[in-house]
Write a protein that holds these residues in place. Structure first.
Motif: not given
Length: 65
Positions: A40-65
């Protein structure tokens, strides 16, 4: 024997924990057949083509969940 499952793992931005989001593994899981899961994973693969960057509106958690 328990094999991995197809559940989603959510990522959170965590304050003072580097430049990348942190995975939250505190979700419910159900065991599945590993061969079927890989097929199933091979049939539905989504390639990561660029790095993930945090936007200015992203909220941060104060500690690990």
């Amino acid at each position: 024997m328990c094999n991995g499952d197809m559940g989603l793992v959510i990522f959170h931005w965590v304050r003072d924990h580097g430049p990348a989001p942190y995975p939250d593994f505190s979700t419910m899981h159900q065991c599945r057949d590993s061969v079927a899961k890989l097929n199933t994973a091979e049939r539905h693969v989504a390639l990561i083509v660029k790095y993930i960057t945090k936007t200015s509106v992203a909220r941060e958690l104060p500690s690990f969940p």
